[in-house]
Design a protein around this motif. Structure first.
Motif, short mmCIF file in Angstrom:
data_model
loop_
_atom_site.label_atom_id
_atom_site.label_comp_id
_atom_site.label_asym_id
_atom_site.label_seq_id
_atom_site.Cartn_x
_atom_site.Cartn_y
_atom_site.Cartn_z
N LYS A 53 11.64 14.06 -10.29
CA LYS A 53 12.06 14.87 -9.14
C LYS A 53 13.37 14.32 -8.56
O LYS A 53 14.28 15.09 -8.23
CB LYS A 53 10.96 14.87 -8.08
CG LYS A 53 11.25 15.78 -6.92
CD LYS A 53 10.09 15.86 -5.95
CE LYS A 53 10.44 16.80 -4.82
NZ LYS A 53 9.36 16.95 -3.87
N SER A 54 13.47 13.00 -8.45
CA SER A 54 14.71 12.39 -7.97
C SER A 54 15.87 12.69 -8.93
O SER A 54 16.99 12.95 -8.49
CB SER A 54 14.55 10.88 -7.85
OG SER A 54 13.61 10.55 -6.86
N GLN A 101 16.15 15.32 -10.82
CA GLN A 101 16.53 16.72 -10.61
C GLN A 101 17.37 16.86 -9.35
O GLN A 101 18.34 17.62 -9.33
CB GLN A 101 15.28 17.61 -10.53
CG GLN A 101 15.60 19.08 -10.38
CD GLN A 101 16.40 19.64 -11.54
OE1 GLN A 101 16.09 19.38 -12.69
NE2 GLN A 101 17.44 20.40 -11.24
N ASN A 102 17.03 16.12 -8.30
CA ASN A 102 17.82 16.15 -7.06
C ASN A 102 19.24 15.65 -7.31
O ASN A 102 20.21 16.22 -6.78
CB ASN A 102 17.15 15.33 -5.96
CG ASN A 102 15.90 15.97 -5.43
OD1 ASN A 102 15.66 17.16 -5.62
ND2 ASN A 102 15.07 15.18 -4.77
N LEU A 103 19.37 14.58 -8.10
CA LEU A 103 20.70 14.07 -8.44
C LEU A 103 21.49 15.10 -9.25
O LEU A 103 22.69 15.28 -9.04
CB LEU A 103 20.59 12.76 -9.21
CG LEU A 103 20.17 11.54 -8.41
CD1 LEU A 103 19.95 10.35 -9.34
CD2 LEU A 103 21.18 11.20 -7.35
N ASP A 161 21.09 18.37 -9.14
CA ASP A 161 21.47 19.43 -8.22
C ASP A 161 22.67 19.02 -7.37
O ASP A 161 23.59 19.82 -7.15
CB ASP A 161 20.30 19.80 -7.31
CG ASP A 161 19.16 20.48 -8.07
OD1 ASP A 161 19.38 20.92 -9.22
OD2 ASP A 161 18.05 20.55 -7.51
N ALA A 162 22.67 17.77 -6.90
CA ALA A 162 23.79 17.27 -6.10
C ALA A 162 25.07 17.25 -6.94
O ALA A 162 26.15 17.62 -6.46
CB ALA A 162 23.49 15.88 -5.56
N ASP A 216 26.30 20.81 -7.31
CA ASP A 216 26.92 21.27 -6.06
C ASP A 216 28.29 20.63 -5.86
O ASP A 216 29.22 21.28 -5.37
CB ASP A 216 26.03 20.95 -4.86
CG ASP A 216 24.78 21.82 -4.80
OD1 ASP A 216 24.72 22.83 -5.53
OD2 ASP A 216 23.85 21.47 -4.04
N LYS A 218 21.94 8.75 -12.28
CA LYS A 218 21.13 9.57 -13.20
C LYS A 218 20.80 8.77 -14.47
O LYS A 218 19.66 8.81 -14.93
CB LYS A 218 21.87 10.86 -13.58
CG LYS A 218 21.86 11.89 -12.48
CD LYS A 218 22.32 13.27 -12.89
CE LYS A 218 23.50 13.33 -13.77
NZ LYS A 218 24.04 14.69 -13.98
#
Length: 134
Positions: free
Chosen positions: A45-46, A48-50, A52-53, A56, A91
């Motif tokens: 999950k972390s 995936q957050n990285l 996404d960041a 962006d 990542k």
């Protein structure tokens, strides 16, 4: 010292100290594997957050903006390029951690498989080693 297990409609089975040690080892490894799987899920999950960041960040038009990047409890502003590099490094680190955890889970599954073979060979239907799906 051996104990005897007897249930309704079940034959007598001697449980030796070695058998109990195997059962305890199976329980500990099952518990550890569950913890590792939860840890893998959190790290994915972390990751995936990285990702996404990072996505962006690539969409930003203005290269001169300073991007806040969290290090511990503090946010430090960096250029877009530096922030992108830091995200990539984070990542890669997380991917390596996930890979290591998955290898540990695989090793534990091997041990559990061996223990299942031994315990089912001795106890048959008198023992349940399958995980509850609840």
């Amino acid at each position: 010292m051996a104990a005897t297990m007897k249930g309704p409609g079940v034959e007598d089975v001697n449980v030796t100290f070695e058998d109990q040690q195997k059962i305890n080892k199976f329980a500990r490894n099952t518990s550890r594997m569950t913890e590792l799987k939860n840890e893998i899920e959190a790290k994915k999950k972390s990751l995936q957050n990285l990702q996404d960041a990072s996505d962006d960040l690539m969409m930003l038009d203005d290269d001169s903006l300073l991007i806040p990047y969290q290090i511990g409890d503090v946010f430090v502003s960096h250029s877009q390029e530096e922030t992108q590099e830091m995200l990539e490094a984070a990542k890669e680190t997380l991917e390596q951690e996930v890979k290591g955890l998955e290898e540990r889970v695989s090793a534990i599954q091997q041990v559990l498989g061996d223990l299942k073979v031994h315990l089912y060979a001795k106890f048959g239907n008198n023992i349940n080693l399958e995980a509850d799906e609840s």
